[in-house]
Scaffold this active site. Structure first.
Site, short mmCIF file in Angstrom:
data_model
loop_
_atom_site.label_atom_id
_atom_site.label_comp_id
_atom_site.label_asym_id
_atom_site.label_seq_id
_atom_site.Cartn_x
_atom_site.Cartn_y
_atom_site.Cartn_z
N ASP A 1 -7.56 -11.36 7.43
CA ASP A 1 -6.32 -10.85 6.85
C ASP A 1 -5.17 -11.58 7.54
O ASP A 1 -5.36 -12.22 8.57
CB ASP A 1 -6.22 -9.32 7.10
CG ASP A 1 -4.92 -8.74 6.59
OD1 ASP A 1 -4.50 -9.11 5.48
OD2 ASP A 1 -4.29 -7.92 7.30
N SER A 2 -3.98 -11.40 6.99
CA SER A 2 -2.79 -11.99 7.62
C SER A 2 -2.48 -11.32 8.96
O SER A 2 -1.76 -11.88 9.78
CB SER A 2 -1.58 -11.81 6.69
OG SER A 2 -1.45 -10.44 6.36
N CYS B 1 -7.31 -9.60 2.74
CA CYS B 1 -5.88 -9.64 2.39
C CYS B 1 -5.70 -9.84 0.88
O CYS B 1 -6.27 -10.78 0.31
CB CYS B 1 -5.27 -10.81 3.15
SG CYS B 1 -3.54 -11.11 2.83
N GLU C 1 4.12 -0.36 9.17
CA GLU C 1 3.92 -0.91 10.52
C GLU C 1 4.85 -0.27 11.54
O GLU C 1 4.53 -0.15 12.71
CB GLU C 1 4.09 -2.43 10.50
CG GLU C 1 2.95 -3.09 9.75
CD GLU C 1 2.89 -4.59 9.91
OE1 GLU C 1 3.81 -5.19 10.49
OE2 GLU C 1 1.89 -5.16 9.43
N CYS D 1 -2.66 -3.89 -1.71
CA CYS D 1 -2.22 -4.40 -0.40
C CYS D 1 -2.99 -3.65 0.67
O CYS D 1 -3.23 -2.44 0.56
CB CYS D 1 -0.72 -4.16 -0.22
SG CYS D 1 -0.10 -4.66 1.39
N HIS E 1 -2.24 -2.54 3.50
CA HIS E 1 -1.58 -1.44 4.22
C HIS E 1 -1.52 -0.12 3.45
O HIS E 1 -1.38 0.94 4.04
CB HIS E 1 -0.13 -1.83 4.55
CG HIS E 1 0.01 -2.90 5.57
ND1 HIS E 1 -0.65 -4.10 5.50
CD2 HIS E 1 0.76 -2.95 6.70
CE1 HIS E 1 -0.31 -4.84 6.53
NE2 HIS E 1 0.54 -4.17 7.28
N1 DGL Z 1 -2.28 -8.23 4.15
C1 DGL Z 1 -1.24 -8.44 3.17
C2 DGL Z 1 -1.78 -8.12 1.77
O1 DGL Z 1 -2.71 -7.37 1.60
C3 DGL Z 1 -0.01 -7.62 3.48
C4 DGL Z 1 0.78 -8.11 4.67
C5 DGL Z 1 1.33 -9.51 4.47
O2 DGL Z 1 2.24 -9.72 3.64
O3 DGL Z 1 0.84 -10.40 5.16
O4 DGL Z 1 -1.27 -8.63 0.82
#
Ligand code: DGL
Length: 271
Positions: A12-13, A75, A157, A189, A191
């Site tokens: 993931d990012s 992600c 966050e 997403c 989160h």
């Molecule tokens: N992990 C990213 C997603 O699911 C969200 C956070 C980001 O923008 O890096 O799209």
């Protein structure tokens, strides 16, 4: 040749993908997981497709070096922009799974019960049009209404959940006309599972808010079964790597994984 007890690589990012990692860990406790969060480069949600592809391929190489049998792109921004390129890059070396197809399959299985789906996610995910395109391929009668909700990531966050601030932001986004007629909502997403109950409450529990992390874990289990690649025993401890480490990443990682974990810094970009 991938072996049953090889680890599953998840990336993931940042640390948000730990929601997917935790769903997988709960359903498949025998699987060893190697998680990589690219905290040097986050957020991916504001990046271009080319940039997201190049980061995703770099992380995939790291996970392949660790001997992973599966590369799970946790992600949504990377799944919607880089999945095909990652799959091409990996070839037959591992199974590549994204977080979008399992959810689209679920929507398509329930197509007789669904008329209008809302999709929320980052700008990169929504601008790619991937959810709408894939749903149209299998259930063209379903109306898909997509909307970027970029404030949700920093809000979560920073710990603004189940309070007045997050309620106001949720109301401000979800009362827009794009979401007026929906009967089903995809949380596109990493989160957003954290605020799933809050979102359900906003809709008075009249909208089916899909638990995307659970759906992905279940689908992964089926795929592993099908390929005869389910682990029979744990081959080692789970590892949680990040490209940059700060105390705040450490603190929020526990919220996303729902259990305390130890992040290890492994900056693959500094090599
Ligand atoms: N992990 C990213 C997603 O699911 C969200 C956070 C980001 O923008 O890096 O799209």
């Amino acid at each position: 040749m991938a072996k049953k007890n090889d680890p599953i690589g998840i990336f993931d990012s940042g640390v948000g993908g730990l929601t997917v990692a935790h769903a997988m860990h709960s359903l498949l406790p025998n699987e060893q997981m190697i998680y990589y969060g690219d905290t040097v480069h986050l957020p991916y949600g504001d990046k271009s497709r080319e940039t997201i592809i190049s980061y995703s391929v770099g992380i995939t190489d790291f996970l392949l070096q660790q001997g992973c049998k599966v590369i799970l792109i946790a992600c949504n921004s990377a799944s919607s922009n880089a999945w095909e390129k990652v799959r091409e890059h990996v070839g037959g070396r591992a199974m590549v799974v994204n977080v979008i197809d399992p959810v689209v399959e679920q929507v398509c299985e329930d197509r007789n019960l669904i008329r209008s789906v809302g999709v929320i996610g980052t700008k990169a995910t929504i601008d790619s049009g991937t959810y709408a395109r894939r749903i149209a391929e299998c259930a063209s009668h379903i109306h898909v209404s997509s909307m970027a909700t970029p404030l949700f990531v920093p809000m979560i966050e920073e710990g603004f959940v189940f309070d007045d601030i997050s309620n106001a932001i949720i109301r401000s986004y979800l009362s827009r006309k794009e979401m007026e007629e929906i009967d089903t909502l995809i949380l596109g997403c990493t989160h957003y599972p954290i605020i799933r109950n809050q979102i359900s409450r906003f809709f008075n529990f009249e909208v089916n808010v899909l638990d995307t992390a659970q759906i992905v874990a279940k689908k992964l289990q089926e795929m592993l079964q099908h390929q005869d690649l389910l682990a029979t025993a744990r081959s080692g401890p789970d590892r949680f790597y990040v490209s940059d480490h700060t105390p705040s990443f450490g603190a929020i990682a526990g919220m996303f994984f729902n259990e305390p974990i130890r992040l290890e810094k492994q900056n693959i970009w500094a090599r």
